[in-house]
Design an enzyme around this catalytic site. Sequence first.
Site, short mmCIF file in Angstrom:
data_model
loop_
_atom_site.label_atom_id
_atom_site.label_comp_id
_atom_site.label_asym_id
_atom_site.label_seq_id
_atom_site.Cartn_x
_atom_site.Cartn_y
_atom_site.Cartn_z
N CYS A 1 0.82 -1.21 0.00
CA CYS A 1 0.00 0.00 0.00
C CYS A 1 0.86 1.26 0.00
CB CYS A 1 -0.95 -0.02 1.18
SG CYS A 1 -2.16 -1.36 1.07
N SER B 1 -1.85 -0.05 12.56
CA SER B 1 -1.37 -0.11 11.19
C SER B 1 -0.51 1.12 10.92
CB SER B 1 -2.56 -0.12 10.22
OG SER B 1 -2.16 0.19 8.92
#
Length: 552
Positions: A191, A468
């Site tokens: 990502c 995260s």
Amino acid sequence: MRSDAITKGVACAPQRSLLHALGMTDEEMKKPMIGIVSSYNEIVPGHMNIDKIVNAVKTGVAMAGGNPIVFPAIAVCDGIAMGHQGMKYSLVTRDLIADSTESMALAHAFDALVMVPNCDKNVPGLLMAAARLNIPCIFVSGGPMLAGRFAGHKTSLSSMFEAVGSYNSGKLTAEELNEYENKACPSCGSCSGMYTANSMNCLTEVLGMALRGNGTIPAVYSERIQLAKRAGMKIMELLEKDIKPRDIMTEAAFRNALTMDMALGCSTNSMLHLPAIAHECGIDLNLDIANDISSKTPNLCHLAPAGRTYIEDLNEAGGIYAVMNEINKLGLLDTSLITCTGKTIAENIEGVVNKNPDVIRPVDKPYSPTGGIAVLRGNLAPDSCVVKRSAVAPEMLKHTGPAKVYECEEDAMAAINGGEIVEGDVVVIRYEGPKGGPGMREMLNPTSAIMGMGLGSTVALITDGRFSGATRGASIGHVSPEAAVGGPIALVKNGDMIEIDIPNNSITLKVSDEELAERRAAWVPREPKITTGYLARYAKLVSSGAQGAVLS
């Protein structure tokens, strides 16, 4: 050669017969056997292109005179696993990856390894394996995803999670949410922001275990195929010179990594992974040094989620070597260290130019004079907790508010979505640590919901779980000792005032010692959430988050 144990002499005729069964020729058996650890699978976007990277590595190894042989490593997509039972299996795979790679490498007498990871746990897991095995190794990742585009802006997975919170609070229509969904993740790769996967791939360059560009060249660029071929060729040089992981990953190399972690504003998960990798090198990486390093190291990058630039922008600006060269102007790096290039850091970064001072700030114009991560301590976290300082709104660097306590992530999410959280609150999510989870889940869903609802500048979140790399806001994780072992976070009650002071590295539960002692005397350990399978075994063996959540 280590592979002589299965290829040389009369005694190895049975082993050679099995190699012949693979279609291997006598000529191949005379060459060094180079294992290529492939994290390819068809469920993780960051890994769907790794078959192409692996084929390029094989070409490079063969070009340089080696015999390339592929074997697999598992990978979990944290984004897909987020918010449900699957996230308990994210961090724990780091040890499965290390253990299985050790098993395969030693069982088959490989002479050297090329590690091909990409996402969150594969990079540290394979670095742990490399350190443990201590045979020549080099890393080449699958590369970062390109940023998405929505309403004229670059976007990413973190924006997608926050969009859900915006939709739930009526700030985004169903049509806009659907457009976000289809545009946030436009290509394969890890990502696109400075999340955990990209943080660790970038730090692999800093540690000296990967070639230039490993952390930043986008997954879809042909340049990454070229990088993979060069890595395949370079492993043969490392084998010839007998340069091994522990020659490269020294204590000084880990200090360099922490320094660059602060400069880049990496994921807080690096504060779990760097100590675990160092542990495999026989090095005690005490996080007490993190704040000392941070106090000297300016934060030069505000990549997503902290800002509006992405890994592709960092790549165009000169990549990790450009940031290292900038930081080295302050004399903060040990540039004498050997790397997988066969050269020192000084030789590697010489002449590398910062091509975009808006992406990589000059050292005299940093985003902040101190680093992107802070380690906090206090009576709520005697052994430490961690926050991504660079992604915290200025008004939340100091905050005092009442606790709202939840025993798991699901309860907290129900409260957030139900409107229970108001400005000024300190959300406490406990029993989500390494043992208590078990597995130390990431809390991207609640932090994104808070941000998406417009509460990011007024609400803090504290947990013995973790976050995260896509998380932003006053999100404080890795609280140690964790609730499951009776840490002070287990004693917090609704309404207790909690004082957060990030500039002074402190976190305080505003309850008297006498009251805490009474609560501790009445505290009863909770029954384990999971009693069978791998997670049950993990919970029994795993250490504190403050120690990197390593297995004893």
